[in-house]
Motif scaffolding. Structure first.
Motif, PDB file in Angstrom:
ATOM      1  N   GLN A  66       0.864  -1.165   0.000  1.00 31.73           N
ATOM      2  CA  GLN A  66       0.000   0.000   0.000  1.00 31.73           C
ATOM      3  C   GLN A  66       0.913   1.231   0.000  1.00 31.73           C
ATOM      4  N   MET A  67       0.416   2.342  -0.505  1.00 26.13           N
ATOM      5  CA  MET A  67       1.288   3.499  -0.671  1.00 26.13           C
ATOM      6  C   MET A  67       1.920   3.900   0.663  1.00 26.13           C
ATOM      7  N   SER A  68       3.234   4.039   0.645  1.00 23.75           N
ATOM      8  CA  SER A  68       3.980   4.287   1.873  1.00 23.75           C
ATOM      9  C   SER A  68       3.879   5.742   2.311  1.00 23.75           C
ATOM     10  N   PRO A  69       3.737   5.974   3.622  1.00 20.47           N
ATOM     11  CA  PRO A  69       3.744   7.351   4.131  1.00 20.47           C
ATOM     12  C   PRO A  69       5.124   7.994   4.020  1.00 20.47           C
ATOM     13  N   PHE A  70       6.144   7.212   3.686  1.00 22.51           N
ATOM     14  CA  PHE A  70       7.487   7.759   3.511  1.00 22.51           C
ATOM     15  C   PHE A  70       7.743   8.220   2.077  1.00 22.51           C
ATOM     16  N   GLU A  71       6.801   7.975   1.172  1.00 21.93           N
ATOM     17  CA  GLU A  71       6.958   8.488  -0.191  1.00 21.93           C
ATOM     18  C   GLU A  71       6.980  10.015  -0.167  1.00 21.93           C
ATOM     19  N   ARG A  72       7.771  10.584  -1.068  1.00 24.13           N
ATOM     20  CA  ARG A  72       7.750  12.040  -1.250  1.00 24.13           C
ATOM     21  C   ARG A  72       6.565  12.346  -2.152  1.00 24.13           C
ATOM     22  N   SER A  73       5.377  12.271  -1.566  1.00 22.77           N
ATOM     23  CA  SER A  73       4.133  12.330  -2.329  1.00 22.77           C
ATOM     24  C   SER A  73       3.907  13.717  -2.929  1.00 22.77           C
ATOM     25  N   LEU A  74       3.068  13.762  -3.948  1.00 17.84           N
ATOM     26  CA  LEU A  74       2.754  15.033  -4.599  1.00 17.84           C
ATOM     27  C   LEU A  74       2.201  16.060  -3.615  1.00 17.84           C
ATOM     28  N   PRO A  75       1.258  15.721  -2.734  1.00 18.58           N
ATOM     29  CA  PRO A  75       0.802  16.755  -1.791  1.00 18.58           C
ATOM     30  C   PRO A  75       1.906  17.248  -0.866  1.00 18.58           C
ATOM     31  N   ARG A  76       2.881  16.411  -0.545  1.00 15.17           N
ATOM     32  CA  ARG A  76       3.996  16.877   0.289  1.00 15.17           C
ATOM     33  C   ARG A  76       4.886  17.852  -0.477  1.00 15.17           C
ATOM     34  N   VAL A  77       5.174  17.521  -1.741  1.00 13.14           N
ATOM     35  CA  VAL A  77       5.984  18.426  -2.556  1.00 13.14           C
ATOM     36  C   VAL A  77       5.299  19.781  -2.665  1.00 13.14           C
ATOM     37  N   LEU A  78       3.996  19.762  -2.898  1.00 14.47           N
ATOM     38  CA  LEU A  78       3.257  21.018  -3.032  1.00 14.47           C
ATOM     39  C   LEU A  78       3.137  21.752  -1.704  1.00 14.47           C
TER      40      LEU A  78
END
Length: 696
Positions: free
Chosen positions: A101-113
């Motif tokens: 499942q998608m990891s909370p450690f990913e540098r996700s798009l909402p985090r980048v924004l």
């Protein structure tokens, strides 16, 4: 828990200037075959004036690939990374570990924004976690989407609408009579238990009496009004005990999770606020969230519509005037009627997208009823399908057996439109290859982030798109494209389900109800064969051969594909029912985007590997694509003990392991390295054995 994975300093600080608001609209199970604006749509395309207006005022990317299933596409899009990096290989189900499942450690798009000053929301279907169906396999439960970086979530974790309630909420029906296949009481002329009048109850007990004198189909009108219809009755003083408001009913009910900074709450299916046709419900949440935003802060809204995922039901006729009312006499289990429903669902979706864009002020409506972009809104809108169309409703020239869930063109060729601010010379078609992951790069760049640093770019599969917006002279960025589907990391392999419309057996759905809601026949416990349960598709086929019946096709356990401008290579890993294990095979096609079946990978006879030999040119493309495929498969280094994706095994991993070993009773997490469903001392030992290892 530190979810920055050590890369926040690699993204530039907020840039000055007037940053655009961003809207991403994801249509579920909508391939290019559904839309006339992409050169398809079938004999009778659905009327989609809003999507057509988006294309006319923006860019139509006519050569876009997604992944074959919803979870893989969405996880790849919001991480900018292909499945070999994320381990989200197929649609997430209840037996899948957190590791898939998608990891909370990913540098996700909402985090980048967020680093660029944005606030973000996700509305509707997301399906990058399985926390709704099995909290044991996701540590964050209802906070799962906020753990990925979104500030606000109002939607559902599961993969689509639940099965149609063929009782229409009634416990007093004659059990020997035929069901209400569309989930509402039809007219008396169309069903032995139908009715032309009756009492329409709300969950509160409020009641109104409906008849054909005021409503063409009273049972359907009651469903649209959030109620349950008591056929042939008048309103009673108390709510009848045989009405059950707790039953899910496909598009007309939802269990909604709302998660924000102040906490999370569940709105159950008997809550009037959730008993609305899903496209309307999802639009309402989106409009309310946008209206609440501070005009001084840029925002990103992702609106994941449930449409057009199976099972389909008649939409409110007011949302699809061109398709007309499909209210009584229609059979939602009939293939021909389902195709009509698909058109109606698409038209209703188009109507709701229009309502959202007008309410947000992104577009205005001229005297001809056409949408015109409002420059003052300073907003970019992207519309994309998450994967190809579901087999029973896919349109020619694509084939049902090579549609959603497969890496053939019918399963991964999706519509993509980008419209609004920053688009120069709108109305163009961009024929260059694009992947759904590239929207990560586009939205991050539009928001002011710099993804060009090698330490950032090396971890991403997303490629730049912004040059295409600037003008038609842009050179193609990609020289290859990729898609795949495989088995997720899970506690068990699901029992067999056969998609009867295409005669394909697969092992993806862990419950009978989920199999049935996807149009399948269940061969597991309590399934179609009385007294027998099958553990594999091979076992199902052995039984059928013994019974003198033809075996089903078996969906490949792993499917991967890579292409260049002219050729496409497929790698399949399929169960070997005779020898056991998996057998690897390849297919090789010459493809194009002409819209002709000759340019697709529809038929085995089109596979160039079935011919005596390849030409020198074909052989060169084959060799190059095989090398590219190997490169993508091995793009993420093996880094045992690295749970936070920073590619270094250090004290931070021990700290994060300790956090997850306590959270959710130490069950499945991204620190469960030995994949036994618990985060325990054995996983800590793997970290300790690799302390100091760098996989950079």
């Amino acid at each position: 828990m530190d979810s920055s994975n050590g890369s926040s300093e690699d993204v530039s600080a907020p840039a000055p200037g007037n940053k655009p608001n961003l809207i991403l609209i994801i249509a579920d199970d909508v391939g290019v075959d559904q839309l006339a604006s992409f050169g398809f749509g079938g004999v009778q395309p659905p009327a989609t004036p809003t999507i057509d207006s988006l294309a006319a005022t923006g860019l139509r990317f006519s050569n876009t690939w997604s992944m074959p299933t919803c979870s893989t596409t969405r996880a790849a899009l919001f991480s900018g990374r292909y499945p070999p990096r994320t381990n989200v290989n197929t649609a997430i189900v209840s037996t899948d570990f957190a590791n898939s499942q998608m990891s909370p450690f990913e540098r996700s798009l909402p985090r980048v924004l967020a680093d660029q000053g944005y606030v973000s929301a996700y509305i509707g279907k997301i399906h990058v976690t399985g926390s709704d169906v099995n909290p044991a396999n996701h540590p964050f439960g209802d906070e799962a989407i906020r753990a990925l970086g979104f500030d606000y979530f109002a939607g559902y974790f599961d993969g689509g609408p639940r099965p149609i309630d063929v009782t229409a909420g009634l416990d007093n029906l004659d059990p020997s009579a035929q069901p209400f296949s569309c989930g509402f009481v039809p007219l008396a002329a169309d069903h032995p238990q139908g009715a032309d009048s009756g009492a329409c109850y709300q969950p509160s007990g409020a009641c109104s009496e409906l008849s054909t004198a005021t409503d063409p189909v009273p049972g359907k009108a009651c469903l649209e009004a959030s109620g349950l219809f008591d056929p042939g009755q008048v309103c009673a003083d108390t709510l009848p005990t045989y009405l059950d408001f707790t039953r899910q009913n496909a598009y007309y009910t939802a269990e909604v999770t709302i998660s924000e900074e102040t906490g999370s709450q569940r709105l159950d299916v008997d809550n009037p606020a959730t008993r609305l046709y899903r496209s309307q419900l999802e639009s309402n949440f989106a409009i309310d969230w946008m209206a609440a935003q501070n005009t001084d802060q840029p925002w990103m809204l992702t609106l994941g519509y449930s449409a057009s995922h199976a099972p389909l039901q008649p939409a409110p006729a007011s949302l699809a005037p061109e398709a007309g009312a499909l209210d009584s006499g229609i059979d939602c289990a009939d293939g021909a009627d389902t195709r009509k429903l698909m058109n109606q669902t698409m038209e209703a979706l188009d109507t709701e997208i229009r309502r959202v864009l007008l309410a947000a002020g992104v577009y205005t409506e001229n005297d001809a009823g056409e949408l015109e972009y409002n420059p003052a809104s300073n907003t970019v809108v992207a519309f994309i399908g998450d994967n190809g169309t579901y087999g029973p409703v896919v349109k020619e020239p694509f084939l049902p057996a090579r549609s959603k869930g497969t890496v053939y063109q019918g399963g991964i060729w999706v519509p993509l439109i980008v419209s609004g601010a920053t688009v120069e010379q709108p109305g163009r078609a961009v024929n260059a290859m694009v992947n759904s992951t590239d929207l990560y790069h586009l939205f991050a760049t539009l928001g002011g982030a710099d993804l060009s640093a090698p330490v950032v770019a090396e971890r991403l599969d997303a490629q730049p798109m912004d040059a295409y917006l600037a003008g038609p002279e842009a050179s193609p960025v990609r020289d290859s494209n990729f898609s795949m589907s495989g088995r997720n990391l899970a506690s068990e392999v699901p029992q067999p389900c056969v998609l009867t419309d295409v005669n394909i057996c697969l092992q993806l759905f862990p419950q009978e109800g989920l199999c049935i809601s996807e149009g399948g026949t269940w061969y597991g416990d309590g399934g179609v064969v009385p007294g027998q349960s099958f553990s594999s598709c091979c076992a199902v086929n052995a039984y059928r051969v013994d019974e003198g019946e033809a075996p089903f096709d078996i969906l490949a356990e792993t499917q991967r594909t890579v292409r260049d401008d002219s050729f496409k290579l497929l790698q399949m890993e399929e169960p070997n029912c005779d020898a056991g294990g998996l057998t690897q095979s390849y297919e090789f096609y010459e493809i194009n985007e002409s819209g002709s079946a000759l340019g697709l990978d529809n038929l085995p006879a089109q596979d160039l590997l079935t011919r005596p030999s390849l030409t020198p040119v074909q052989q060169q493309h084959y060799d190059d694509l095989l090398a590219e495929l190997d490169k993508v498969i091995n793009s993420e280094p093996n880094c045992p003990g690295d749970g936070n994706l920073d590619r270094v095994i250090d004290e931070q991993d021990l700290t994060d392991w300790a956090y997850f070993s306590e959270l959710n009773q130490g069950r499945s997490s991204w620190y469960d390295f030995n994949l036994d469903g618990v985060t325990d001392a054995a996983d800590r030992q793997i970290i300790e054995d690799n302390l100091g290892l760098s996989c950079l």
